[in-house]
Design an enzyme around this catalytic site. Structure first.
Site, mmCIF file in Angstrom:
data_model
loop_
_atom_site.group_PDB
_atom_site.id
_atom_site.type_symbol
_atom_site.label_atom_id
_atom_site.label_comp_id
_atom_site.label_asym_id
_atom_site.label_seq_id
_atom_site.Cartn_x
_atom_site.Cartn_y
_atom_site.Cartn_z
ATOM 1 N N LYS A 139 29.122 26.178 58.345
ATOM 2 C CA LYS A 139 28.103 27.196 58.613
ATOM 3 C C LYS A 139 27.440 26.853 59.958
ATOM 4 O O LYS A 139 26.621 25.940 60.038
ATOM 5 C CB LYS A 139 27.066 27.240 57.494
ATOM 6 C CG LYS A 139 26.054 28.357 57.639
ATOM 7 C CD LYS A 139 25.143 28.407 56.412
ATOM 8 C CE LYS A 139 24.141 29.541 56.550
ATOM 9 N NZ LYS A 139 23.201 29.324 57.669
ATOM 10 N N CYS A 182 -17.024 22.520 63.519
ATOM 11 C CA CYS A 182 -15.907 23.331 64.008
ATOM 12 C C CYS A 182 -15.488 22.862 65.404
ATOM 13 O O CYS A 182 -16.349 22.693 66.273
ATOM 14 C CB CYS A 182 -16.300 24.798 64.046
ATOM 15 S SG CYS A 182 -15.055 25.870 64.801
ATOM 16 N N ASP A 227 14.356 27.820 51.988
ATOM 17 C CA ASP A 227 15.329 27.999 50.910
ATOM 18 C C ASP A 227 14.722 27.646 49.554
ATOM 19 O O ASP A 227 14.999 28.305 48.547
ATOM 20 C CB ASP A 227 16.569 27.133 51.158
ATOM 21 C CG ASP A 227 17.358 27.597 52.377
ATOM 22 O OD1 ASP A 227 17.240 28.786 52.725
ATOM 23 O OD2 ASP A 227 18.080 26.777 52.964
ATOM 24 N N GLU A 246 34.218 26.937 54.903
ATOM 25 C CA GLU A 246 34.014 27.066 56.351
ATOM 26 C C GLU A 246 32.697 26.394 56.757
ATOM 27 O O GLU A 246 31.708 26.508 56.031
ATOM 28 C CB GLU A 246 33.937 28.550 56.743
ATOM 29 C CG GLU A 246 35.078 29.398 56.210
ATOM 30 C CD GLU A 246 34.784 30.900 56.281
ATOM 31 O OE1 GLU A 246 33.737 31.265 56.850
ATOM 32 O OE2 GLU A 246 35.595 31.682 55.767
ATOM 33 N N CYS A 306 -17.536 32.588 66.197
ATOM 34 C CA CYS A 306 -16.677 31.507 66.680
ATOM 35 C C CYS A 306 -15.577 32.095 67.570
ATOM 36 O O CYS A 306 -14.823 32.984 67.146
ATOM 37 C CB CYS A 306 -16.056 30.764 65.498
ATOM 38 S SG CYS A 306 -14.860 29.510 65.977
ATOM 39 N N SER A 361 23.175 38.555 54.129
ATOM 40 C CA SER A 361 23.060 37.104 54.186
ATOM 41 C C SER A 361 23.735 36.528 52.941
ATOM 42 O O SER A 361 24.345 37.264 52.166
ATOM 43 C CB SER A 361 21.591 36.690 54.269
ATOM 44 O OG SER A 361 20.882 37.207 53.179
ATOM 45 N N LEU A 362 23.632 35.221 52.737
ATOM 46 C CA LEU A 362 24.277 34.572 51.597
ATOM 47 C C LEU A 362 23.245 33.882 50.727
ATOM 48 O O LEU A 362 22.228 33.392 51.214
ATOM 49 C CB LEU A 362 25.295 33.532 52.084
ATOM 50 C CG LEU A 362 26.494 34.050 52.886
ATOM 51 C CD1 LEU A 362 27.340 32.879 53.359
ATOM 52 C CD2 LEU A 362 27.330 35.008 52.066
ATOM 53 N N LYS A 403 23.653 24.248 51.505
ATOM 54 C CA LYS A 403 22.740 23.815 52.563
ATOM 55 C C LYS A 403 22.565 22.292 52.522
ATOM 56 O O LYS A 403 22.338 21.713 51.461
ATOM 57 C CB LYS A 403 21.374 24.506 52.400
ATOM 58 C CG LYS A 403 21.440 26.036 52.376
ATOM 59 C CD LYS A 403 22.039 26.615 53.634
ATOM 60 C CE LYS A 403 21.109 26.584 54.807
ATOM 61 N NZ LYS A 403 19.981 27.515 54.729
#
EC number: 6.5.1.2
Length: 701
Positions: free
Chosen positions: A132, A419, A54, A130, A442, A99-100, A325
């Site tokens: 979520k 590595c 977000d 409401e 590799c 979506s919102l 959120k």
């Protein structure tokens, strides 16, 4: 511009006077968000938390708003995230499942309220608040009172038909009294109790990371009997065509659903103003842990439907609703060890092994540590007590070590010099903090490169997991990605190849067992997926080659300009730099890659096995009529509803007419495309500015 995470961790400083730096930041955000969308919806295994996602999206929207010259219709800020599986029949949503947009604090909520007041020119409106639910979005249709279809959200435009599985939800009525066509939308989820029951099943081969993943996997299971045993739940909150019920308000729609015995949340409240909303959010924040199911936020909607068209929509969000959120939860645990791994580019990654802890509904025991400088700068030591926050459904992130809790057992983690896969000497590139393995041979790098080639953004070979690729490579059945296209001739070898597995026993020991890497059916499915990928458009193959700086977005732009891999291979740096979303570094990288004899040989082999090298334009056969020539290179705005989704119309206009589609009417608008139930405000503004109105569905001609 600083970006601060949890008011503790400064991520970066952005010079707002440097346009090139701003563009680079925007492009990086778009690339990251596209990857996060794939991980979340496609793999159901995100690498970042909802909160971090977000924050990235919010930053991208801010930058695109502040610098409209860098805006793009293909930005993830304009799209609904989602993923469509090949396992179920695809169904197009009559009305897209959007979506919102998000709010993170009181300031965001007050801005949302102020924007509503400006849009309708009044403060005489109310809200519905409401919970979520953290589940899977679903659309359910009834006809003549009977449940006839259930479709997942998918990518917002097209979803998966899960009708048989949805019928296993005991609380959802298969018949209702209302005898006309009806679509309802809601969320499928598992209660905390049912999730724990599923994960405690000794026959479960792999535990679900959280309740959302378990609900998604259960609803999308091919065996409805298994779905039925999972005891899924559902709550509904939206009727797209509520006005056909002669109902004008969201709160009344919820009451109507309740009378039809369709399950709704009992925590929904009607609030007269934004202060009432803020008070309700405070109540739900304090009591969220007491819910029988997980909630990851709170949805706020304008109550009166008559305001919706006036308030309007973006291509991704309705402007009359917003999702608040919850902030990320921070917890403490012990850091036991750190694993060092290598990725496809040779970059070294660090994964922390932790004492297992419950964090936001998930049992987590690993965390990411970015790079060695991060470990050193934050003075993180082995055996430290550390603070972590959710950075994914499985992998969280370490914020800091708690020095006051050290007991003398702490050990400094040494910087790796070799590595972990091939033991080559690691190198730090100029102006970079990361260490790299530069060995082209590799093993782990090569496996990761093949996995990237097969991924959704690239050739999209469904079912070809990293574990299968690893076995194929380590057993010397394939040496690179192009060898995948020779597997059809190696059925006997593949079915004879064994894969080792380990099962954890109750006493903590492990039992090793083997099974075939492929059976007849799985072999056929993989070969079909590989064959199907041959016909992908050029940009998918170009992305899969893994050329430095060339992601899917840049690959699309290059493909549209050069039309074929052969043409791109012959292009000069100057020609490449004229293409949008490219630059000096990318052009240099491309020219160097195509000049390498090893890569030229790979392309020759790819052509030989039948991989398509050409750009495929889905609108290539469209002939623009004389009367529509005037639409070329113009700016459009779309309002109202049509026989196609807005995204389909937008894609058509942009592709066929090389035009731009904007969200709002302004002096720069050339045409306003008007459908049914169009907003009065856009029409009025278009008339005031003497902008031409289009009512014909020209995309059907």
């Amino acid at each position: 511009m600083f970006v601060i995470l949890h008011n503790k961790l400064i991520i970066y400083y952005l010079d707002m006077s440097n346009n090139k730096e701003i563009l680079n930041r925007i492009q990086n955000l778009r690339k990251n968000l596209n990857q996060y969308n794939y991980e979340y919806y496609g793999l159901e295994n995100p690498s970042v938390s909802d909160y971090e996602y977000d924050m990235c999206l919010k930053e991208l929207i801010q930058l695109e708003t502040q610098y409209p010259e860098f805006d793009s219709p293909n930005s993830p800020s304009k799209k609904v995230g989602g993923y469509i599986s090949e396992k179920f029949n695809k169904v197009k949503h009559e009305i897209p499942m959007m979506s919102l947009s998000n709010a993170f604090d009181e300031e965001d909520l007050l801005k949302f309220d102020n924007d509503i007041k400006k849009a309708i020119g009044s403060s005489d409106f109310s809200y519905v608040v409401e919970p979520k639910i953290d589940g899977l979005s679903i659309s359910v249709k009834y006809k003549d009172g009977n449940l006839i279809q259930a479709v997942t959200r998918g990518d917002g435009e097209i979803g998966e038909d899960v009708t048989q599985n949805i019928k296993t939800i005991k609380s959802l009525p298969l018949n209702i009294e209302y005898d006309k066509d009806l679509e309802i939308r809601g969320e499928v989820f598992l209660t905390k109790k049912d999730f724990e029951k599923i994960n405690s099943d000794p026959n479960l081969t792999k535990k679900f990371a959280n309740a959302r993943n378990a609900a998604s996997g259960s609803l999308r299971n091919l065996d409805s009997n298994i779905t039925a045993k999972r005891n899924l739940s559902a709550l509904f909150y939206y009727v797209p065509k509520a006005t056909e019920l002669k109902i004008a308000k969201q709160y009344d729609v919820l009451s109507w659903l309740d009378k039809q015995l369709i399950p709704i949340s009992r925590e929904i409240r009607h609030c007269n103003n934004i202060q009432g909303v803020i008070e309700r959010i405070s109540e739900l924040t304090d009591t969220r842990d007491q819910f029988k199911y997980d909630i990851d936020g709170i949805v706020i909607k304008v109550n009166d439907f008559n305001h919706y068209e006036e308030i309007g929509y973006t291509s991704k969000f309705p402007k009359w609703a917003i999702a608040y959120k919850f902030p990320a939860v921070v917890k403490q645990t012990k850091l036991n060890s750190i694993d060092v791994t290598v990725g496809r580019t040779g970059r070294i990654n660090y994964i922390a092994n932790l004492d297992e802890i419950l964090l936001e509904g998930s049992q987590v025991k690993k965390a990411t540590l970015h790079n060695y400088d991060y470990i050193k700068d934050h003075e993180i030591m082995l055996n430290d007590i550390v603070e972590i926050y959710k950075a994914g459904e499985i992998i969280p992130k370490i914020i800091r070590s708690i020095k006051e809790k050290r007991d003398g057992s702490q050990v400094v983690f040494p910087e790796p010099t070799n590595c972990p896969s091939c033991d080559s000497k690691l190198v730090k590139k100029e102006q970079e903090v990361d260490l790299y393995c530069l060995n082209e041979n590799c093993v782990e790098k090569q496996i990761q490169q093949i996995e990237y080639f097969s991924s959704r953004d690239a050739m999209n070979i469904e079912g070809l997991s990293i574990s299968i690729i690893s076995q194929l490579f380590r057993n010397k059945i394939i040496n690179d990605a192009i060898d995948l296209y020779e597997l059809a001739h190696k059925k006997e070898i593949l079915i004879a190849t064994k894969q080792k597995f380990y099962r954890k026993n109750d006493d903590g020991t492990k039992t090793e067992f083997e099974r075939s890497l492929f059976k007849d059916k799985s072999f056929t499915n993989i070969i079909e997926a590989i064959e199907k990928s041959k016909s992908n458009s050029m940009e998918k193959f170009l992305t899969g080659l893994g050329i430095k700086y060339v992601g899917l977005r840049a690959a699309k732009a290059l493909s549209k300009r050069f039309k074929s891999i052969e043409e791109l291979a012959m292009a000069t740096r100057e020609e490449i730099e004229q293409v949008p979303d490219t630059g000096e570094k990318m052009s240099e990288s491309l020219v160097n890659w195509f000049s390498d004899p090893k890569n030229q040989d790979l392309l020759w082999r790819a052509k030989k096995v039948g991989i398509n090298f050409n750009y495929i334009n889905e609108f290539n056969d469209v002939v623009v009529k004389n009367e529509h020539q005037k639409y070329m290179n113009k700016t459009f705005v779309i309002t109202g509803s049509f026989n196609k989704s807005r995204n389909e119309i937008k894609n058509y206009i942009e592709s066929v007419f090389n035009a731009k589609v904007s969200d709002s009417v302004s002096k720069k608008t050339d045409y306003l495309v008007v459908g049914e139930n169009a907003g009065d405000s856009k029409l009025k503004k278009a008339n005031d500015l003497k902008i031409e109105i289009i009512t014909e569905p020209f995309w059907d001609n």
